[in-house]
Design a protein around this motif. Structure first.
Motif, PDB file in Angstrom:
ATOM      1  N   CYS A   1       0.878  -1.175   0.000  1.00 50.86           N
ATOM      2  CA  CYS A   1       0.000   0.000   0.000  1.00 50.86           C
ATOM      3  C   CYS A   1       0.905   1.212   0.000  1.00 50.86           C
ATOM      4  O   CYS A   1       1.864   1.265   0.769  1.00 50.86           O
TER       5      CYS A   1
ATOM      6  N   LEU B   1      -1.780  -0.709  -3.486  1.00 53.45           N
ATOM      7  CA  LEU B   1      -3.028   0.018  -3.213  1.00 53.45           C
ATOM      8  C   LEU B   1      -2.637   1.487  -2.980  1.00 53.45           C
ATOM      9  O   LEU B   1      -1.789   1.773  -2.136  1.00 53.45           O
TER      10      LEU B   1
ATOM     11  N   VAL C   1      -6.907   0.072   4.970  1.00 55.56           N
ATOM     12  CA  VAL C   1      -5.877  -0.823   4.452  1.00 55.56           C
ATOM     13  C   VAL C   1      -6.269  -2.280   4.732  1.00 55.56           C
ATOM     14  O   VAL C   1      -6.205  -3.144   3.848  1.00 55.56           O
TER      15      VAL C   1
END
Length: 1101
Positions: free
Chosen positions: A82, A106, A332
């Motif tokens: 992420c 992400l 997340v």
């Protein structure tokens, strides 16, 4: 960040990993990468948030080092699941985009959209596509190679961009979002010039510049300026469903950054409305930035987005750090846990626990302050009338749409320039051949030219020309003109000039604003120990809903701006304050009246007044009956001074003649010929001013024009105060006589007997009365107000409390009228109410409502009373006759001081004696309570806890706690106060350029119920039906801009009532509540000599 902190942090990261290894070696961690410049990734907010993020069992954080980002290819950058990456100065956004393509993590904040955020044009385009409200704007793109070619037409008070017109004030923003040099341009009517905003440097965020023309190189967005009451709201989203908002002082107000004791910019968390939360959601999704900051302008009950900054954290708010880490961590986990087979369920928890705010201490809360204030000291008002028939004047009349209403006001510099051009042209023609068709009088045209050329430039505040269409020429010949020979239509040209606020007037207004703060309770935290800081604290924490209205005359607007500057402790120029804080434009008769269209009643009164004042004999008993039917002492005294009105006018006329001849002599003397008088007047102009009065006062038929008396008094009052250095003879005598005449003529122009006074007052004041009634009713919260967020407001005692302040600045006519309504409208019965009788006696002894006269209405709420009971809301009426006159000391009537909210035992209250006596600390029976034990038990500690400005006293007044039982009135004079308090009370500037001090407020009544006042206002407004229609139009115009549905809804009890009673410490006496510990607004700081006179600041409990 200190070494030890860093060490601890690494410890923490390592501990996390070890724990996880023990528990479940099979599951892998989610890695969150931080890719940004070191300045950002190692900043305090980022560190705080990342520490909290690491508390999630499965999350690890990796910060990309800056040298790796700048020097290594993206293949060598650390891996992550992420990515939190955002652009700032020097950041290689292209590489970050490349890295995201390569590793496909992400993205918390989309990277491609960050290119758009750097260009204001793109930001505005996206906002517009999303249907988000933003100011009306136009883009001016300039080709750097030939900057001349562009669609910009610059006018004096406007620019035209691509055919779209923006009137000043407007804003000019560079198209590049990294360039913070935003300029705001002000209209000439407010003083012109511009405010230049920039990235904060030390304690400055903007600076005022006299430059009025726009920048000629570079590309800009031009947009309408939004009047926001001087605050900006910054919103910080964390995902579409979370937004934290903070308000701060607008950088455009005075450019000084407010900082707290630690040097951080002062900001306060505020509540967002439902609409604004929706906007935050839209912005967050449209720009694909989970963490996103943007700016809101709240104007006219509406919110506009004016800037989107992309990734940005709130500084120093622990609550925000917790929330932000929690929201990001959950986001997340929600996205990545399933893919990585990490067991995780969405935590269900109540996000917002509603907290009922409580007010601590006082039982009576100040809810609303309404003040009607006359403008400050001004230069004498002057006017000249002439009948004009030249075709050029008719053309001008038509050009500006005069035929629509038959009347025309010309104030804009361009318009005045056209009038001046006509005057010059006609004078040239007259000079060439005398017998031509120009009927306009040469002397008048010359005066027109002189006045218009007066300051060497036009500033909209100084002069105006009014033209009125006369179908058959001018009806009556006044003193100035002989009968005109010709029939047919003509225009009446009235030139008005003068009447500007003087420097002394500015000082008066600012000082009064400063003193006005002391009417508000409070003053904790950074402000403890300074009287009057309760207001600053209320205001800086956005619990103060302040609106300032002013009529559209320059002097009134400048007074309002100067007052706001003192009230809110602002710095620098008045122009930016005026543009942001003062609501104006003719408020449909709310504060200005068409003084030209007098009512029938006024015409009749004037005629009667003239008749009585033109009898060549001593006043008879019958005259006293006719002129002073109300038996007012101030009138009777003046009549005694005058004895024979015509003989007095003769004396005045002779004195004016002597004055003009003295000035002529001075002009012949080479030494004094070019003397500079006050406010850049010359002897020449002073002579013009007086000789015009000399010409006009005595008419052709030998009688006197009584309507000139106020002007004569005005001029001599001005010269005595400001031009005393000329030492002209007999000015005092002229002052004494013209004042006696003016003290009759001025108040009586507003009606001689009660019925007339009321009738004329209603003609002026009904719209204002209606507005006051609404101000008092709408004590429940407005949506449009900046509300403090209760969860975040540490150190603010009562975040739910709101004080509404409405200030109305206006001219003499409105103040006279409003006072007439309170006096003669039947609010209370003098026979039955002792306090009101005293107040009426005091008012009828006041001779003049001078500059800065104040009428103040205060509304208190008693939270212990039943919301529907009449005793819940309590109203007080206070008054001050304004500035001290030249020779007031001996004649001034004494009131009974400022006695706020001692409402309980009103009926038992004896006469409290004059102001002087109060400093003798005699026991005040008003507060004697049947249970004295209570009072004795009060310890100094409670006094400290209480919200009022009483904290000040516990440190500075040792005498107080010892005699707590006997006297609860404290008189603190400036001279024996602790050093910090001195500056707050002004500069004792009696000597400085003769700025006279201002009388302190006197209480007219302090125990009215809201219901009483409301019914009274109703009856006064209802009885005047022809004004009704006009009023409704005025009010609907006023509120159309503020989308308030609850305009006329009945009283709603406030949310802040609730459970305070149970929270009050047991040792607090019950009567504590009736005192919102306001302190006196004694605006004129006393000179050191008058130690214990009524001029001291006093804190009355």
């Amino acid at each position: 960040m200190g070494q030890t902190d860093a060490g601890m942090k690494n410890e923490m990261f390592r501990e996390e990993e070890m724990d996880d290894d023990d528990e479940s070696p099979s599951e892998r961690q989610i890695v969150v990468g931080i890719c940004a410049m070191t300045k950002k990734s190692k900043s305090k907010p980022m560190t705080q948030i990342l520490e909290r993020l690491c508390k999630f069992d499965y999350i690890d954080v990796v910060i990309f080092p800056e040298e790796v980002i700048l020097e290594e290819p993206v293949e060598k950058w650390p891996l992550c699941d992420c990515l939190i990456s955002f652009h700032s100065k020097g950041f290689p956004l292209d590489k970050a985009v490349e890295y995201a393509k390569l590793r496909n993590p992400l993205l918390i904040n989309d990277l491609n959209m960050q290119y758009f955020i750097q260009d204001r044009r793109e930001v505005y385009r996206i906002l517009q596509e999303e249907g988000i409200d933003l100011p009306r704007y136009a883009v001016l793109n300039r080709d750097p190679d030939n900057p001349e070619e562009c669609n910009l037409v610059e006018g004096e008070d406007q620019v035209e961009v691509n055919g779209e017109v923006f009137h000043k004030p407007f804003v000019e923003k560079p198209v590049c979002a990294e360039d913070h040099n935003v300029y705001i341009y002000y209209p000439t009517s407010a003083g012109g010039g511009s405010q230049r905003l920039f990235r904060k440097i030390g304690s400055r965020s903007s600076v005022y510049s006299p430059e009025s023309s726009v920048r000629k190189t570079g590309s800009y967005i031009y947009e309408e300026f939004m009047p926001t009451d001087g605050t900006d709201v910054k919103v910080y989203t964390v995902g579409p469903d979370y937004a934290h908002a903070e308000a701060r002082k607008s950088p455009a107000l005075d450019g000084k950054v407010e900082r707290d004791s630690e040097g951080k910019e002062i900001r306060y968390p505020v509540m967002l409305t439902a609409m604004e939360k929706l906007v935050a959601r839209k912005v967050c999704l449209a720009f694909k930035q989970t963490v996103c900051g943007f700016d809101l302008l709240r104007a006219n009950g509406h919110s506009f987005v004016c800037d989107v900054n992309g990734f940005s954290f709130v500084k120093n708010s622990m609550k925000y750090y917790d929330d932000c880490a929690k929201v990001l961590g959950n986001m997340v986990m929600r996205e990545l846990a399933p893919q990585l087979h990490i067991p995780w369920s969405i935590p269900m928890e109540a996000e917002d626990i509603p907290i009922v705010p409580t007010t601590s201490g006082t039982m009576m809360e100040l809810r609303c302050v309404i003040a009607i204030i006359r403008h400050g000291d001004r230069t004498p008002k002057q006017k000249m009338k002439m009948e004009v028939r030249h075709p050029l004047f008719f053309e001008l009349f038509e050009k500006y749409g005069g035929y629509k209403t038959g009347k025309l006001k010309l104030k804009k510099p361009k318009q005045l320039q056209e009038v001046l051009d006509i005057a010059r042209l006609l004078l040239v023609e007259l000079g060439q051949h005398t017998d031509c068709e120009i009927e306009e009088k040469k002397s008048k045209l010359e005066q027109l030219k002189t006045v218009l050329e007066m300051y060497g430039h036009f500033s909209g505040i100084n002069r105006k020309v009014q033209l009125t269409y006369l179908r058959n020429g001018k009806p009556k010949a006044s003193s100035e003109e002989e009968d005109s020979k010709k029939d047919g239509p003509s225009l009446l040209l009235v030139l008005k000039w003068g009447g500007e606020l003087t420097p002394a007037g500015r000082v008066q207004a600012e000082e009064l604003g400063r003193a006005f703060r002391c009417m508000y309770p409070g003053g904790q935290g950074d402000y403890a120990g300074f009287p009057g800081c309760g207001l600053l604290r209320l205001h800086s924490t956005y619990r103060h809903d302040l609106k300032i209205y002013a009529s559209d005359e320059g002097r009134v607007q400048m007074t309002a701006a100067a007052f706001a500057k003192g009230l809110l402790a602002l710095e620098g120029e008045l122009t930016p304050i005026l543009v942001q804080m003062v609501k104006s434009a003719n408020m449909n008769g709310l504060l200005d009246s068409d003084s030209d269209s007098l009512t029938d009643c006024q015409q009749k009164v004037k005629a009667r007044l003239h008749e009585i004042m033109q009898k060549d004999q001593d006043f008879t008993e019958e005259d006293y009956q006719k002129l002073a039917p109300t038996g007012s002492p101030s009138l009777v005294n003046s009549m005694k001074v005058i004895e024979n009105p015509v003989k007095t006018c003769d004396k005045v006329y002779a004195l004016i003649q002597s004055l003009t001849s003295q000035i002529r002599k001075r002009l012949e003397d080479p030494k004094s010929a070019d003397l500079q008088l006050y406010h850049s007047e010359t002897l020449e102009l002073m002579l013009q001013r007086w000789s015009k009065l000399e010409r006009d006062f005595r008419m052709k038929n030998g009688r006197y024009d009584i309507s000139k008396i106020p002007d004569i008094y005005d001029c001599i009052k001005y010269d005595l105060q400001h031009n005393a250095s000329l030492d002209l003879e007999d000015t005092r005598e002229l002052f004494r006589l013209s004042r006696a005449l003016a003290d009759i003529v001025i108040p009586q122009e507003y009606g001689i007997n009660r019925a007339e006074k009321l009738d004329i007052a209603q003609a002026y004041c009904v719209p204002l009365m209606k507005k006051i009634q609404l101000d008092l009713q709408r004590t429940h919260e407005d949506e449009a107000v900046n509300k403090l967020h209760p969860l975040y407001s540490r150190g603010v005692m009562s975040p739910g409390r709101h004080v509404r302040t409405r200030l109305y600045f206006t001219s003499e006519s409105h103040v006279h009228s409003l006072l007439s309504i309170f006096r003669y409208g039947g609010l209370l019965n003098e026979e039955k109410d002792q306090q009101w009788k005293q107040a009426m006696d005091y008012l009828s002894a006041v001779t003049e409502l001078n500059y800065m006269t104040q009428i103040v209405i205060m509304l208190y709420e008693d939270n212990n009373k039943d919301p529907s009971s009449e005793e819940r809301f309590h109203v007080e009426l206070h008054f001050s006759p304004g500035v001290k006159g030249c020779e007031d000391e001996e004649t001034i009537p004494l009131g009974f001081g400022f006695r706020p909210a001692s409402s309980e035992n009103e009926d038992k209250k004896p006469n409290q004696g004059s102001l002087e006596d109060l400093s003798q600390d005699e026991p005040d029976q008003a507060l004697q309570i049947s249970d004295p034990i209570n009072i004795q038990r009060r310890s100094p500690m409670i006094r400290n806890r209480k919200t009022g400005s009483m904290e000040v006293l516990s440190e500075t007044s040792p005498t107080h706690s010892t005699k707590g039982c006997t006297s609860h009135r404290l008189f603190i004079s400036c001279s024996r106060q602790s050093p910090e308090i001195k500056p707050a009370s002004g500069l004792g500037f009696e000597g400085c350029s003769m700025v006279p001090s201002i009388y302190p407020l006197e209480t007219l009544h302090n125990s009215l119920s809201l219901k009483q006042v409301d019914e009274f206002l109703n009856s006064v407004c209802e009885s005047n039906s022809e004004v009704q229609a006009k009023t409704m139009k005025a009010l609907s115009g006023l509120f159309a801009s503020q989308s308030q549905i609850s305009l006329y809804s009945p009283q709603q009890p406030l949310s802040s009532s609730g459970s305070e009673a149970s929270l009050r410490p047991p040792s607090q006496p019950l009567w504590h509540g009736s005192i919102p510990s306001s302190a006196v607004s004694s605006a004129g700081p006393s000179s050191p000599i008058t130690e214990s006179s009524g001029l001291n600041f006093s804190f009355s409990e």
